[in-house]
Design a protein around this motif. Structure first.
Motif, PDB file in Angstrom:
ATOM      1  N   LEU A 153       0.839  -1.192   0.000  1.00 12.60           N
ATOM      2  CA  LEU A 153       0.000   0.000   0.000  1.00 12.60           C
ATOM      3  C   LEU A 153       0.877   1.245   0.000  1.00 12.60           C
ATOM      4  O   LEU A 153       1.766   1.383   0.841  1.00 12.60           O
ATOM      5  CB  LEU A 153      -0.909   0.015   1.233  1.00 12.60           C
ATOM      6  CG  LEU A 153      -1.811  -1.202   1.454  1.00 12.60           C
ATOM      7  CD1 LEU A 153      -2.666  -0.990   2.695  1.00 12.60           C
ATOM      8  CD2 LEU A 153      -2.678  -1.463   0.229  1.00 12.60           C
ATOM      9  N   VAL A 154       0.640   2.133  -0.952  1.00 17.79           N
ATOM     10  CA  VAL A 154       1.381   3.388  -1.024  1.00 17.79           C
ATOM     11  C   VAL A 154       0.371   4.517  -1.156  1.00 17.79           C
ATOM     12  O   VAL A 154      -0.512   4.477  -2.022  1.00 17.79           O
ATOM     13  CB  VAL A 154       2.335   3.413  -2.239  1.00 17.79           C
ATOM     14  CG1 VAL A 154       3.067   4.750  -2.296  1.00 17.79           C
ATOM     15  CG2 VAL A 154       3.322   2.260  -2.178  1.00 17.79           C
ATOM     16  N   TYR A 155       0.496   5.525  -0.272  1.00 13.56           N
ATOM     17  CA  TYR A 155      -0.422   6.659  -0.344  1.00 13.56           C
ATOM     18  C   TYR A 155       0.205   7.870   0.334  1.00 13.56           C
ATOM     19  O   TYR A 155       1.123   7.760   1.146  1.00 13.56           O
ATOM     20  CB  TYR A 155      -1.773   6.330   0.301  1.00 13.56           C
ATOM     21  CG  TYR A 155      -1.678   5.942   1.755  1.00 13.56           C
ATOM     22  CD1 TYR A 155      -1.724   6.901   2.760  1.00 13.56           C
ATOM     23  CD2 TYR A 155      -1.532   4.602   2.125  1.00 13.56           C
ATOM     24  CE1 TYR A 155      -1.624   6.537   4.096  1.00 13.56           C
ATOM     25  CE2 TYR A 155      -1.440   4.230   3.457  1.00 13.56           C
ATOM     26  CZ  TYR A 155      -1.489   5.208   4.437  1.00 13.56           C
ATOM     27  OH  TYR A 155      -1.384   4.852   5.754  1.00 13.56           O
ATOM     28  N   ILE A 156      -0.315   9.031  -0.001  1.00 15.36           N
ATOM     29  CA  ILE A 156       0.046  10.287   0.647  1.00 15.36           C
ATOM     30  C   ILE A 156      -1.263  10.976   1.018  1.00 15.36           C
ATOM     31  O   ILE A 156      -2.199  11.030   0.220  1.00 15.36           O
ATOM     32  CB  ILE A 156       0.877  11.199  -0.285  1.00 15.36           C
ATOM     33  CG1 ILE A 156       2.202  10.525  -0.649  1.00 15.36           C
ATOM     34  CG2 ILE A 156       1.142  12.559   0.382  1.00 15.36           C
ATOM     35  CD1 ILE A 156       3.016  11.292  -1.680  1.00 15.36           C
ATOM     36  N   LYS A 157      -1.327  11.517   2.238  1.00 19.41           N
ATOM     37  CA  LYS A 157      -2.528  12.210   2.708  1.00 19.41           C
ATOM     38  C   LYS A 157      -2.179  13.642   3.088  1.00 19.41           C
ATOM     39  O   LYS A 157      -1.048  13.932   3.488  1.00 19.41           O
ATOM     40  CB  LYS A 157      -3.114  11.466   3.911  1.00 19.41           C
ATOM     41  CG  LYS A 157      -3.682  10.097   3.561  1.00 19.41           C
ATOM     42  CD  LYS A 157      -3.922   9.228   4.785  1.00 19.41           C
ATOM     43  CE  LYS A 157      -4.841   9.842   5.773  1.00 19.41           C
ATOM     44  NZ  LYS A 157      -5.138   8.915   6.909  1.00 19.41           N
ATOM     45  N   ASP A 158      -3.185  14.527   2.968  1.00 17.31           N
ATOM     46  CA  ASP A 158      -2.966  15.915   3.375  1.00 17.31           C
ATOM     47  C   ASP A 158      -3.321  16.091   4.854  1.00 17.31           C
ATOM     48  O   ASP A 158      -3.620  15.118   5.552  1.00 17.31           O
ATOM     49  CB  ASP A 158      -3.757  16.877   2.476  1.00 17.31           C
ATOM     50  CG  ASP A 158      -5.273  16.678   2.584  1.00 17.31           C
ATOM     51  OD1 ASP A 158      -5.742  16.031   3.545  1.00 17.31           O
ATOM     52  OD2 ASP A 158      -5.982  17.181   1.688  1.00 17.31           O
ATOM     53  N   ALA A 159      -3.297  17.328   5.329  1.00 13.00           N
ATOM     54  CA  ALA A 159      -3.534  17.604   6.751  1.00 13.00           C
ATOM     55  C   ALA A 159      -4.960  17.266   7.184  1.00 13.00           C
ATOM     56  O   ALA A 159      -5.224  17.084   8.376  1.00 13.00           O
ATOM     57  CB  ALA A 159      -3.249  19.080   7.040  1.00 13.00           C
ATOM     58  N   GLN A 160      -5.880  17.188   6.233  1.00 16.45           N
ATOM     59  CA  GLN A 160      -7.261  16.847   6.543  1.00 16.45           C
ATOM     60  C   GLN A 160      -7.535  15.344   6.340  1.00 16.45           C
ATOM     61  O   GLN A 160      -8.694  14.919   6.245  1.00 16.45           O
ATOM     62  CB  GLN A 160      -8.232  17.657   5.672  1.00 16.45           C
ATOM     63  CG  GLN A 160      -8.374  19.116   6.082  1.00 16.45           C
ATOM     64  CD  GLN A 160      -7.145  19.932   5.724  1.00 16.45           C
ATOM     65  OE1 GLN A 160      -6.604  19.789   4.629  1.00 16.45           O
ATOM     66  NE2 GLN A 160      -6.699  20.772   6.647  1.00 16.45           N
ATOM     67  N   SER A 161      -6.475  14.555   6.258  1.00 16.53           N
ATOM     68  CA  SER A 161      -6.553  13.101   6.088  1.00 16.53           C
ATOM     69  C   SER A 161      -7.205  12.676   4.774  1.00 16.53           C
ATOM     70  O   SER A 161      -7.793  11.605   4.682  1.00 16.53           O
ATOM     71  CB  SER A 161      -7.311  12.456   7.262  1.00 16.53           C
ATOM     72  OG  SER A 161      -6.575  12.612   8.456  1.00 16.53           O
ATOM     73  N   ARG A 162      -7.086  13.525   3.754  1.00 16.22           N
ATOM     74  CA  ARG A 162      -7.589  13.163   2.435  1.00 16.22           C
ATOM     75  C   ARG A 162      -6.433  12.661   1.585  1.00 16.22           C
ATOM     76  O   ARG A 162      -5.326  13.202   1.636  1.00 16.22           O
ATOM     77  CB  ARG A 162      -8.247  14.370   1.751  1.00 16.22           C
ATOM     78  CG  ARG A 162      -9.504  14.861   2.453  1.00 16.22           C
ATOM     79  CD  ARG A 162     -10.068  16.070   1.740  1.00 16.22           C
ATOM     80  NE  ARG A 162      -9.077  17.135   1.702  1.00 16.22           N
ATOM     81  CZ  ARG A 162      -9.334  18.400   2.036  1.00 16.22           C
ATOM     82  NH1 ARG A 162     -10.543  18.754   2.429  1.00 16.22           N
ATOM     83  NH2 ARG A 162      -8.390  19.310   1.966  1.00 16.22           N
ATOM     84  N   PHE A 163      -6.706  11.647   0.783  1.00 20.08           N
ATOM     85  CA  PHE A 163      -5.667  11.100  -0.084  1.00 20.08           C
ATOM     86  C   PHE A 163      -5.340  12.075  -1.221  1.00 20.08           C
ATOM     87  O   PHE A 163      -6.244  12.586  -1.882  1.00 20.08           O
ATOM     88  CB  PHE A 163      -6.112   9.757  -0.683  1.00 20.08           C
ATOM     89  CG  PHE A 163      -6.271   8.651   0.325  1.00 20.08           C
ATOM     90  CD1 PHE A 163      -5.157   8.084   0.919  1.00 20.08           C
ATOM     91  CD2 PHE A 163      -7.526   8.185   0.693  1.00 20.08           C
ATOM     92  CE1 PHE A 163      -5.286   7.064   1.855  1.00 20.08           C
ATOM     93  CE2 PHE A 163      -7.669   7.168   1.616  1.00 20.08           C
ATOM     94  CZ  PHE A 163      -6.549   6.612   2.208  1.00 20.08           C
ATOM     95  N   VAL A 164      -4.061  12.308  -1.423  1.00 19.05           N
ATOM     96  CA  VAL A 164      -3.625  13.104  -2.579  1.00 19.05           C
ATOM     97  C   VAL A 164      -2.897  12.217  -3.584  1.00 19.05           C
ATOM     98  O   VAL A 164      -2.704  12.600  -4.736  1.00 19.05           O
ATOM     99  CB  VAL A 164      -2.720  14.285  -2.161  1.00 19.05           C
ATOM    100  CG1 VAL A 164      -3.499  15.276  -1.324  1.00 19.05           C
ATOM    101  CG2 VAL A 164      -1.488  13.798  -1.400  1.00 19.05           C
TER     102      VAL A 164
END
Length: 200
Positions: A153-164
């Protein structure tokens, strides 16, 4: 009083000479164009960029050096927009004397001098910028291909916990068809908060 006038005139003439020298030897290309698209001045850098001598450049019109972006039909509209706004910043392609072309950023400035209208255009060759951008896009595409091929699993999230950014492995776990469908969404939409906080 007469001596003062002479001194002031000499000071002004010296300032004009310095200004002319500065423009002639500037790092960026500078051309002056009249309302009929005739080039009436080009500095040393403009001549080098375009491959013309000063005399040759003064025999050219805008469509000779920028045929792809400012042809005869477009010139009138361009001039009116420049006159209305006072200045324009845009990218174009210029053609050298040998027929080759290159990308250029142009800062066009509408000026009135002694009752006549001019476009003073400052030109910068942006070939290197375009090459760096192309290299960056290629590296980004290679990185994206690598991420999408990983089974983990690879992901990046922003400060609001949304996936970017998310890879297909995460999309499969979340039960959606593609990783793009996760972008802008939170893991709370897929799992209870306590479970999402624990694993994401």
């Amino acid at each position: 009083e007469h001596v003062r006038d002479i001194t002031e005139r000499q000071r002004m003439e010296a300032a004009l000479q310095i200004t002319q020298f500065t423009v002639d030897h500037a790092a960026f290309g500078v051309v002056w164009v009249d309302p009929d698209a005739h080039i009436i001045y080009g500095n040393d850098a403009a001549c080098r960029m375009l491959g013309y001598t000063h005399e040759e450049l003064l025999c050219r019109k805008v469509e000779d050096i920028a045929p792809e972006s400012l042809n005869v039909k477009q010139w009138s509209a361009h001039w009116q927009e420049l006159k209305q706004k006072g200045s324009l910043l845009f990218e174009s392609r210029q053609r050298r004397k040998d027929g080759t072309s290159y990308p250029v950023e142009i800062s066009a400035n509408f000026l009135t001098y002694q009752g006549k209208e001019y476009n003073c255009a400052i030109m910068q060759d942006v070939t290197a910028r375009h090459q760096h951008l192309a290299e960056f896009k290629e590296e980004r595409n290679q990185l994206r291909t690598l991420i999408e091929s990983l089974p983990d699993l690879v992901y990046i999230k922003d400060a609001q916990s949304r996936f970017v950014l998310a890879n297909p492995a995460l999309a499969t776990l979340m039960g959606v068809e593609s990783s793009e469908m996760l972008v802008g969404r939170s893991d709370y939409e897929f799992f209870p908060k306590e479970l999402a906080d624990k694993y994401f």
